[in-house]
Write a protein that holds these residues in place. Structure first.
Motif, PDB file in Angstrom:
ATOM      1  N   MET A   1     -44.661  10.150  19.140  1.00  0.00           N
ATOM      2  CA  MET A   1     -45.469  11.191  19.714  1.00  0.00           C
ATOM      3  C   MET A   1     -46.899  10.681  19.850  1.00  0.00           C
ATOM      4  SD  MET A   1     -46.144  15.071  18.403  1.00  0.00           S
ATOM      5  CE  MET A   1     -47.028  14.717  16.899  1.00  0.00           C
ATOM      6  N   CYS A   2     -47.514  10.965  20.974  1.00  0.00           N
ATOM      7  CA  CYS A   2     -48.901  10.593  21.209  1.00  0.00           C
ATOM      8  C   CYS A   2     -49.784  11.815  21.047  1.00  0.00           C
ATOM      9  CB  CYS A   2     -49.074  10.050  22.627  1.00  0.00           C
ATOM     10  SG  CYS A   2     -48.176   8.517  22.896  1.00  0.00           S
ATOM     11  N   LEU A   3     -50.977  11.582  20.571  1.00  0.00           N
ATOM     12  CA  LEU A   3     -51.916  12.669  20.353  1.00  0.00           C
ATOM     13  C   LEU A   3     -53.260  12.273  20.939  1.00  0.00           C
ATOM     14  CD1 LEU A   3     -52.404  15.398  18.902  1.00  0.00           C
ATOM     15  CD2 LEU A   3     -53.046  14.070  16.906  1.00  0.00           C
ATOM     16  N   SER A   4     -53.808  13.141  21.769  1.00  0.00           N
ATOM     17  CA  SER A   4     -55.158  12.919  22.279  1.00  0.00           C
ATOM     18  C   SER A   4     -56.021  14.082  21.816  1.00  0.00           C
ATOM     19  CB  SER A   4     -55.161  12.808  23.806  1.00  0.00           C
ATOM     20  OG  SER A   4     -54.668  13.992  24.386  1.00  0.00           O
ATOM     21  N   MET A   5     -57.294  13.802  21.620  1.00  0.00           N
ATOM     22  CA  MET A   5     -58.206  14.799  21.083  1.00  0.00           C
ATOM     23  C   MET A   5     -59.358  15.024  22.061  1.00  0.00           C
ATOM     24  SD  MET A   5     -56.689  15.512  18.347  1.00  0.00           S
ATOM     25  CE  MET A   5     -57.897  16.677  17.785  1.00  0.00           C
ATOM     26  N   PRO A   6     -59.789  16.283  22.228  1.00  0.00           N
ATOM     27  CA  PRO A   6     -60.933  16.545  23.092  1.00  0.00           C
ATOM     28  C   PRO A   6     -62.239  16.143  22.421  1.00  0.00           C
ATOM     29  CG  PRO A   6     -60.127  18.600  22.156  1.00  0.00           C
ATOM     30  CD  PRO A   6     -59.195  17.513  21.701  1.00  0.00           C
ATOM     31  N   ALA A   7     -63.151  15.613  23.199  1.00  0.00           N
ATOM     32  CA  ALA A   7     -64.464  15.207  22.701  1.00  0.00           C
ATOM     33  C   ALA A   7     -65.485  15.417  23.814  1.00  0.00           C
ATOM     34  CB  ALA A   7     -64.447  13.742  22.276  1.00  0.00           C
ATOM     35  N   LYS A   8     -66.712  15.713  23.418  1.00  0.00           N
ATOM     36  CA  LYS A   8     -67.783  15.956  24.389  1.00  0.00           C
ATOM     37  C   LYS A   8     -68.587  14.680  24.607  1.00  0.00           C
ATOM     38  CE  LYS A   8     -71.468  19.162  25.502  1.00  0.00           C
ATOM     39  NZ  LYS A   8     -72.125  20.415  25.110  1.00  0.00           N
ATOM     40  N   VAL A   9     -68.795  14.330  25.860  1.00  0.00           N
ATOM     41  CA  VAL A   9     -69.561  13.139  26.222  1.00  0.00           C
ATOM     42  C   VAL A   9     -71.050  13.424  25.988  1.00  0.00           C
ATOM     43  CG1 VAL A   9     -70.174  11.549  28.081  1.00  0.00           C
ATOM     44  CG2 VAL A   9     -67.839  12.458  27.929  1.00  0.00           C
ATOM     45  N   ILE A  10     -71.689  12.579  25.175  1.00  0.00           N
ATOM     46  CA  ILE A  10     -73.105  12.788  24.884  1.00  0.00           C
ATOM     47  C   ILE A  10     -73.991  11.661  25.429  1.00  0.00           C
ATOM     48  CG2 ILE A  10     -72.768  14.317  22.922  1.00  0.00           C
ATOM     49  CD1 ILE A  10     -73.103  11.962  21.061  1.00  0.00           C
ATOM     50  N   GLU A  11     -73.388  10.548  25.784  1.00  0.00           N
ATOM     51  CA  GLU A  11     -74.157   9.421  26.332  1.00  0.00           C
ATOM     52  C   GLU A  11     -73.201   8.484  27.057  1.00  0.00           C
ATOM     53  OE1 GLU A  11     -76.247   5.807  24.072  1.00  0.00           O
ATOM     54  OE2 GLU A  11     -77.101   7.762  23.544  1.00  0.00           O
ATOM     55  N   ILE A  12     -73.664   7.914  28.164  1.00  0.00           N
ATOM     56  CA  ILE A  12     -72.822   7.010  28.953  1.00  0.00           C
ATOM     57  C   ILE A  12     -73.520   5.668  29.126  1.00  0.00           C
ATOM     58  CG2 ILE A  12     -71.772   6.612  31.218  1.00  0.00           C
ATOM     59  CD1 ILE A  12     -71.513   9.672  31.456  1.00  0.00           C
ATOM     60  N   ASP A  13     -72.755   4.594  28.948  1.00  0.00           N
ATOM     61  CA  ASP A  13     -73.234   3.236  29.220  1.00  0.00           C
ATOM     62  C   ASP A  13     -72.445   2.728  30.424  1.00  0.00           C
ATOM     63  OD1 ASP A  13     -73.725   0.508  29.365  1.00  0.00           O
ATOM     64  OD2 ASP A  13     -73.770   0.239  27.188  1.00  0.00           O
ATOM     65  N   GLU A  14     -73.013   2.914  31.623  1.00  0.00           N
ATOM     66  CA  GLU A  14     -72.319   2.545  32.861  1.00  0.00           C
ATOM     67  C   GLU A  14     -72.017   1.056  32.927  1.00  0.00           C
ATOM     68  OE1 GLU A  14     -70.943   4.301  35.141  1.00  0.00           O
ATOM     69  OE2 GLU A  14     -71.786   6.281  34.778  1.00  0.00           O
ATOM     70  N   GLN A  15     -72.921   0.232  32.416  1.00  0.00           N
ATOM     71  CA  GLN A  15     -72.733  -1.215  32.484  1.00  0.00           C
ATOM     72  C   GLN A  15     -71.498  -1.645  31.682  1.00  0.00           C
ATOM     73  OE1 GLN A  15     -76.089  -3.508  31.177  1.00  0.00           O
ATOM     74  NE2 GLN A  15     -75.227  -5.415  31.927  1.00  0.00           N
ATOM     75  N   ARG A  16     -71.317  -1.093  30.492  1.00  0.00           N
ATOM     76  CA  ARG A  16     -70.182  -1.456  29.644  1.00  0.00           C
ATOM     77  C   ARG A  16     -68.973  -0.557  29.873  1.00  0.00           C
ATOM     78  NH1 ARG A  16     -71.990  -1.575  23.747  1.00  0.00           N
ATOM     79  NH2 ARG A  16     -69.968  -2.531  23.505  1.00  0.00           N
ATOM     80  N   ARG A  17     -69.133   0.494  30.705  1.00  0.00           N
ATOM     81  CA  ARG A  17     -68.077   1.482  30.992  1.00  0.00           C
ATOM     82  C   ARG A  17     -67.547   2.100  29.691  1.00  0.00           C
ATOM     83  NH1 ARG A  17     -67.741   4.411  34.637  1.00  0.00           N
ATOM     84  NH2 ARG A  17     -65.508   4.508  34.786  1.00  0.00           N
ATOM     85  N   THR A  18     -68.511   2.541  28.855  1.00  0.00           N
ATOM     86  CA  THR A  18     -68.186   3.235  27.622  1.00  0.00           C
ATOM     87  C   THR A  18     -69.008   4.512  27.545  1.00  0.00           C
ATOM     88  OG1 THR A  18     -69.871   2.078  26.326  1.00  0.00           O
ATOM     89  CG2 THR A  18     -67.658   1.094  26.356  1.00  0.00           C
ATOM     90  N   VAL A  46     -59.362  11.968  24.392  1.00  0.00           N
ATOM     91  CA  VAL A  46     -59.453  10.600  23.896  1.00  0.00           C
ATOM     92  C   VAL A  46     -58.166  10.234  23.173  1.00  0.00           C
ATOM     93  CG1 VAL A  46     -60.706   9.034  22.368  1.00  0.00           C
ATOM     94  CG2 VAL A  46     -61.958  10.778  23.641  1.00  0.00           C
ATOM     95  N   HIS A  47     -57.610   9.092  23.532  1.00  0.00           N
ATOM     96  CA  HIS A  47     -56.410   8.563  22.877  1.00  0.00           C
ATOM     97  C   HIS A  47     -56.610   7.066  22.675  1.00  0.00           C
ATOM     98  CE1 HIS A  47     -52.284   7.815  21.797  1.00  0.00           C
ATOM     99  NE2 HIS A  47     -52.223   6.887  22.741  1.00  0.00           N
ATOM    100  N   ALA A  48     -56.444   6.616  21.461  1.00  0.00           N
ATOM    101  CA  ALA A  48     -56.522   5.195  21.129  1.00  0.00           C
ATOM    102  C   ALA A  48     -57.828   4.549  21.614  1.00  0.00           C
ATOM    103  CB  ALA A  48     -55.311   4.445  21.673  1.00  0.00           C
ATOM    104  N   GLY A  49     -58.927   5.284  21.483  1.00  0.00           N
ATOM    105  CA  GLY A  49     -60.231   4.732  21.829  1.00  0.00           C
ATOM    106  C   GLY A  49     -60.580   4.750  23.296  1.00  0.00           C
ATOM    107  N   GLU A  50     -59.753   5.407  24.106  1.00  0.00           N
ATOM    108  CA  GLU A  50     -59.999   5.487  25.540  1.00  0.00           C
ATOM    109  C   GLU A  50     -60.016   6.942  25.998  1.00  0.00           C
ATOM    110  OE1 GLU A  50     -60.578   3.040  27.845  1.00  0.00           O
ATOM    111  OE2 GLU A  50     -60.538   1.572  26.236  1.00  0.00           O
ATOM    112  N   ALA A  51     -60.984   7.282  26.826  1.00  0.00           N
ATOM    113  CA  ALA A  51     -60.980   8.588  27.482  1.00  0.00           C
ATOM    114  C   ALA A  51     -59.918   8.514  28.569  1.00  0.00           C
ATOM    115  CB  ALA A  51     -62.352   8.895  28.067  1.00  0.00           C
TER     116      ALA A  51
END
Length: 73
Positions: A1-18, A46-51
């Motif tokens: 079973m996979c589980l993803s969790m909701p999280a709010k974006v508070i800052e974006i690094d466009e260059q690193r795509r994180t 978010v699942h496994a460190g990826e949105a």
């Protein structure tokens, strides 16, 4: 079973795509490569460190509420 969790974006690094996200009071760095456009203030799943998906605020808040109920008894 996979589980993803909701999280709010508070800052974006466009260059690193994180993004820095807030998940239940903890700040995490996650990848945003799988999403076309992400903006500060949006909620993502978010699942496994990826949105992996954008989610609307109402759904995110309800999911967080359910998660807190399950984990806090």
């Amino acid at each position: 079973m996979c589980l993803s969790m909701p999280a709010k974006v508070i800052e974006i690094d466009e260059q690193r795509r994180t993004a820095k996200v807030d998940y239940l009071g903890s700040q995490l760095q996650v990848g945003i490569e799988l999403l076309e456009k992400v903006e500060t203030g949006q909620f993502v799943l978010v699942h496994a460190g990826e949105a992996i998906q954008l989610i609307n605020e109402e759904e995110a808040i309800q999911s967080i509420r359910y998660w807190k109920e399950l984990t806090q008894g």
